[in-house]
Design a protein around this motif. Structure first.
Motif, mmCIF file in Angstrom:
data_model
loop_
_atom_site.group_PDB
_atom_site.id
_atom_site.type_symbol
_atom_site.label_atom_id
_atom_site.label_comp_id
_atom_site.label_asym_id
_atom_site.label_seq_id
_atom_site.Cartn_x
_atom_site.Cartn_y
_atom_site.Cartn_z
ATOM 1 N N GLY A 1 0.824 -1.212 0.000
ATOM 2 C CA GLY A 1 0.000 0.000 0.000
ATOM 3 C C GLY A 1 0.856 1.258 0.000
ATOM 4 N N ASP A 2 1.956 1.242 0.782
ATOM 5 C CA ASP A 2 2.874 2.382 0.790
ATOM 6 C C ASP A 2 3.451 2.613 -0.605
ATOM 7 O OD1 ASP A 2 2.475 2.608 3.535
ATOM 8 O OD2 ASP A 2 4.194 1.341 4.017
ATOM 9 N N THR A 3 3.797 1.514 -1.279
ATOM 10 C CA THR A 3 4.370 1.620 -2.628
ATOM 11 C C THR A 3 3.361 2.202 -3.610
ATOM 12 O OG1 THR A 3 5.799 -0.299 -2.199
ATOM 13 C CG2 THR A 3 5.440 0.311 -4.498
ATOM 14 N N LEU A 4 2.118 1.711 -3.534
ATOM 15 C CA LEU A 4 1.083 2.225 -4.422
ATOM 16 C C LEU A 4 0.865 3.725 -4.192
ATOM 17 C CD1 LEU A 4 -1.589 -0.643 -4.218
ATOM 18 C CD2 LEU A 4 0.104 -0.233 -6.012
ATOM 19 N N GLU B 1 -7.731 -0.911 3.648
ATOM 20 C CA GLU B 1 -9.055 -1.193 4.216
ATOM 21 C C GLU B 1 -9.336 -2.690 4.210
ATOM 22 O OE1 GLU B 1 -11.660 1.168 1.833
ATOM 23 O OE2 GLU B 1 -11.556 2.912 3.180
ATOM 24 N N LYS B 2 -8.957 -3.355 3.134
ATOM 25 C CA LYS B 2 -9.171 -4.806 3.069
ATOM 26 C C LYS B 2 -8.278 -5.536 4.072
ATOM 27 C CE LYS B 2 -9.499 -8.660 -0.196
ATOM 28 N NZ LYS B 2 -10.799 -9.056 0.373
ATOM 29 N N LEU B 3 -7.040 -5.066 4.222
ATOM 30 C CA LEU B 3 -6.133 -5.647 5.216
ATOM 31 C C LEU B 3 -6.706 -5.487 6.620
ATOM 32 C CD1 LEU B 3 -3.444 -6.774 6.283
ATOM 33 C CD2 LEU B 3 -2.470 -4.483 6.012
ATOM 34 N N SER B 4 -7.202 -4.290 6.935
ATOM 35 C CA SER B 4 -7.763 -4.023 8.259
ATOM 36 C C SER B 4 -8.988 -4.884 8.518
ATOM 37 C CB SER B 4 -8.135 -2.538 8.367
ATOM 38 O OG SER B 4 -8.735 -2.265 9.613
ATOM 39 N N GLN B 5 -9.807 -5.085 7.486
ATOM 40 C CA GLN B 5 -11.032 -5.880 7.639
ATOM 41 C C GLN B 5 -10.726 -7.364 7.806
ATOM 42 O OE1 GLN B 5 -13.700 -5.505 4.317
ATOM 43 N NE2 GLN B 5 -14.971 -7.207 4.957
ATOM 44 N N ASP B 6 -9.757 -7.870 7.030
ATOM 45 C CA ASP B 6 -9.477 -9.309 7.022
ATOM 46 C C ASP B 6 -8.534 -9.751 8.131
ATOM 47 O OD1 ASP B 6 -11.099 -9.391 4.847
ATOM 48 O OD2 ASP B 6 -9.498 -9.554 3.359
ATOM 49 N N VAL B 7 -7.805 -8.801 8.738
ATOM 50 C CA VAL B 7 -6.909 -9.140 9.859
ATOM 51 C C VAL B 7 -7.247 -8.216 11.027
ATOM 52 C CG1 VAL B 7 -4.514 -9.545 10.569
ATOM 53 C CG2 VAL B 7 -5.124 -9.709 8.150
ATOM 54 N N PRO B 8 -8.356 -8.509 11.748
ATOM 55 C CA PRO B 8 -8.791 -7.618 12.844
ATOM 56 C C PRO B 8 -7.733 -7.431 13.928
ATOM 57 C CG PRO B 8 -10.499 -9.220 12.277
ATOM 58 C CD PRO B 8 -9.258 -9.652 11.564
ATOM 59 N N ASN B 9 -6.895 -8.448 14.145
ATOM 60 C CA ASN B 9 -5.869 -8.359 15.206
ATOM 61 C C ASN B 9 -4.497 -8.014 14.631
ATOM 62 O OD1 ASN B 9 -5.582 -10.763 13.838
ATOM 63 N ND2 ASN B 9 -5.060 -11.970 15.650
ATOM 64 N N LEU C 1 -2.003 1.455 10.829
ATOM 65 C CA LEU C 1 -2.842 1.263 9.649
ATOM 66 C C LEU C 1 -4.025 2.226 9.671
ATOM 67 C CD1 LEU C 1 -2.890 -0.616 7.185
ATOM 68 C CD2 LEU C 1 -4.368 -2.165 8.463
ATOM 69 N N GLN C 2 -4.650 2.374 10.837
ATOM 70 C CA GLN C 2 -5.772 3.288 10.956
ATOM 71 C C GLN C 2 -5.351 4.727 10.697
ATOM 72 O OE1 GLN C 2 -8.949 2.502 11.201
ATOM 73 N NE2 GLN C 2 -8.393 0.330 11.171
ATOM 74 N N ALA C 3 -4.129 5.054 11.120
ATOM 75 C CA ALA C 3 -3.619 6.397 10.890
ATOM 76 C C ALA C 3 -3.477 6.673 9.383
ATOM 77 C CB ALA C 3 -2.263 6.575 11.582
ATOM 78 N N LYS C 4 -3.021 5.667 8.657
ATOM 79 C CA LYS C 4 -2.900 5.811 7.204
ATOM 80 C C LYS C 4 -4.267 5.986 6.557
ATOM 81 C CE LYS C 4 1.344 3.085 6.755
ATOM 82 N NZ LYS C 4 1.970 1.873 6.204
ATOM 83 N N LEU C 5 -5.259 5.238 7.057
ATOM 84 C CA LEU C 5 -6.594 5.307 6.471
ATOM 85 C C LEU C 5 -7.279 6.629 6.756
ATOM 86 C CD1 LEU C 5 -7.831 1.678 7.259
ATOM 87 C CD2 LEU C 5 -7.435 2.660 5.002
ATOM 88 N N SER C 6 -6.894 7.273 7.845
ATOM 89 C CA SER C 6 -7.547 8.530 8.228
ATOM 90 C C SER C 6 -6.926 9.742 7.546
ATOM 91 C CB SER C 6 -7.476 8.713 9.748
ATOM 92 O OG SER C 6 -6.126 8.810 10.183
ATOM 93 N N GLN C 7 -5.820 9.532 6.843
ATOM 94 C CA GLN C 7 -5.153 10.669 6.192
ATOM 95 C C GLN C 7 -5.964 11.172 4.990
ATOM 96 O OE1 GLN C 7 -1.196 9.280 5.242
ATOM 97 N NE2 GLN C 7 -0.507 9.397 7.357
#
Length: 457
Positions: free
Chosen positions: A419-422, A436-444, A451-457
């Motif tokens: 994701g960073d590369t993209l 978002e898919k990573l966060s959803q599929d790996v809750p822990n 990851l949440q910080a990246k999504l909130s940017q």
């Protein structure tokens, strides 16, 4: 590390980490140790400590912080269990590991360990050994089921099988065999099916490993093995139907069987994460069957595009979404015998970089072509596996979810870095979708906050 310790460590991978310090006497399976047990004699049958354990003071349980008794191994509070990488090195250096007789549980754990680390050839060996250990139990179930005919099979509770969590497969098989010898066919079937649950998991993982190695035909057989025992097994239903659709696009009977599998999954597990995709694929298969096969379906889609798009756009959009060509035995041998030169390694790195550039531009088919040239040479390359998984997800391939899951299990960090590369290449939308898919599929996920910080940017 000795072979016996390596095997024991591997067998514990699927269980909770042991709290025992290094050097602690082995506790036999099933032993219910008591802090006040004396370790021998009559008391050993009622919660005693295992032979060789230092005697514990009689009376009330030892309070936290109480000094250990004389002779007890030192407990290193900072000692961490070995990482997967360290354990793999220890396993690889253990002579005779592959040939040594193993229990079902140890063979299964070894197979899953190699599988999650992208080493499918070794995984297939150990998973096959685990299958062999469960074959007698499987045969017993199928024979008992045949005798019962259409009669429903009872639950293990109703049949009073008496199984406990984590019980060894051979011990559960003994219960089922005893029921069969006593003439209790219904009880034998119920207990055998319950005992086969971990064996079915092995079959599924072995099917996945075969698929990732390009052997779709034998992967189908593995999923079918599971469905023969448990027709409503969710993961096997989805994998078997997906692979039928992917590999038998011109076989109308196989396509109908694939659609039935997807429909069964949706009806049985309507809330499953697989259900939406199963519904979509069921509709696509219906269209494919009506068209007379995948080639004709693709041709009809191409004609539809020509009405709306220019000739060049239509040709690009109509590219057949065929799965990567399976590796033949000759291709596998060629990969194994290829010398790993610096030039080859540099070429593989360049292919990965080009694949990431394709992903950032939405060229998923081109990216997949790059990654399929890298992974056979570098199956442990988390960066390549992450890219291949995201390419398959982008193409909407039926088995994309399976490869995505493997990439997350083996190196979720590499998926996040993709994701960073993209993002760095200007694909902010793609990066956010991946995270978002990573966060959803790996809750822990360990780096959840980052990851949440990246999504909130």
């Amino acid at each position: 590390m000795s072979l016996s310790l390596v095997l024991a460590t591997a067998a514990l991978l699927a269980a909770e980490p042991t709290p025992l310090p290094p050097g602690h006497p082995t506790i036999p399976p099933g032993t219910q140790a008591s802090p006040t047990g004396m370790g021998s004699g009559a008391g050993a049958a009622n919660g005693a400590l295992p032979p060789g354990h230092p005697t514990m003071p009689a009376g009330s349980p030892v309070a936290p912080g109480t000094p250990l008794p004389s002779g007890h191994p030192t407990v290193d509070a900072n000692k961490m269990p070995p990482s997967a990488e360290e354990l793999m090195k220890q396993l690889d250096s253990s002579e005779g590991l592959r040939e040594r007789e193993k229990t079902f549980e140890i063979a299964s754990s070894l197979g899953k360990l190699y599988y999650t680390n992208g080493r499918n050839a070794e995984a297939l060996t150990y998973l096959g050994q685990a299958q062999a250990k469960a074959e007698g139990l499987r045969s017993l179930f199928l024979a008992s089921k045949k005798k019962l005919g259409k009669a429903p099979i009872a639950t293990p509770e109703a049949a009073s099988c008496g199984f406990t969590p984590g019980q060894a497969l051979d011990a559960m098989e003994a219960v089922a065999q005893a029921r069969a010898k006593s003439g209790d066919t219904a009880g034998a079937a119920a207990c055998a099916r319950a005992a086969l649950v971990p064996a079915l998991d092995v079959d599924v993982v072995r099917g996945n490993a075969l698929y990732l190695g390009g052997d779709s035909a034998n992967a189908l057989k593995e999923y079918a093995r599971v469905l023969e025992v448990e027709p409503l097994h969710e993961e096997a239903l989805y994998a078997h139907a997906s692979l039928l659709f992917e590999s038998k696009g011109e076989d109308l009977q196989a396509l109908k069987a694939a659609r039935q599998g997807f429909d069964t999954l949706v009806a049985t597990y309507p809330q499953s994460q697989r259900a939406p995709m199963a519904r979509e694929l069921s509709v696509r298969i219906e269209e494919t069957v009506k068209a007379g096969g995948r080639k004709k379906w693709l041709a009809s889609r191409a004609e539809d595009r020509k009405v709306r798009l220019s000739q060049s756009t239509a040709q690009a959009a109509a590219m057949p979404p065929d799965a990567p060509r399976p590796l033949t035995p000759e291709m596998v041998d060629a990969v194994k015998n290829t010398e790993r030169t610096p030039e080859l390694e540099a070429g593989l790195t360049k292919l990965v970089e080009e694949g990431e550039e394709h992903l950032a531009r939405g060229r998923y088919q081109e990216a997949l072509a790059n990654y399929t040239r890298v992974v056979p040479f570098q199956p442990e390359n988390g960066r390549a596996k992450a890219g291949m998984a995201w390419a398959l997800v982008g193409l909407g391939r039926p088995m994309g979810a399976r490869v995505w899951s493997v990439a997350l299990q083996s190196d979720a960090g590499a998926v996040e870095k993709l994701g960073d590369t993209l993002l760095a290449k200007g694909d902010a939308k793609g990066a956010k979708a991946l995270w978002e898919k990573l966060s959803q599929d790996v809750p822990n996920y360990p780096n959840k906050a980052q990851l949440q910080a990246k999504l909130s940017q």
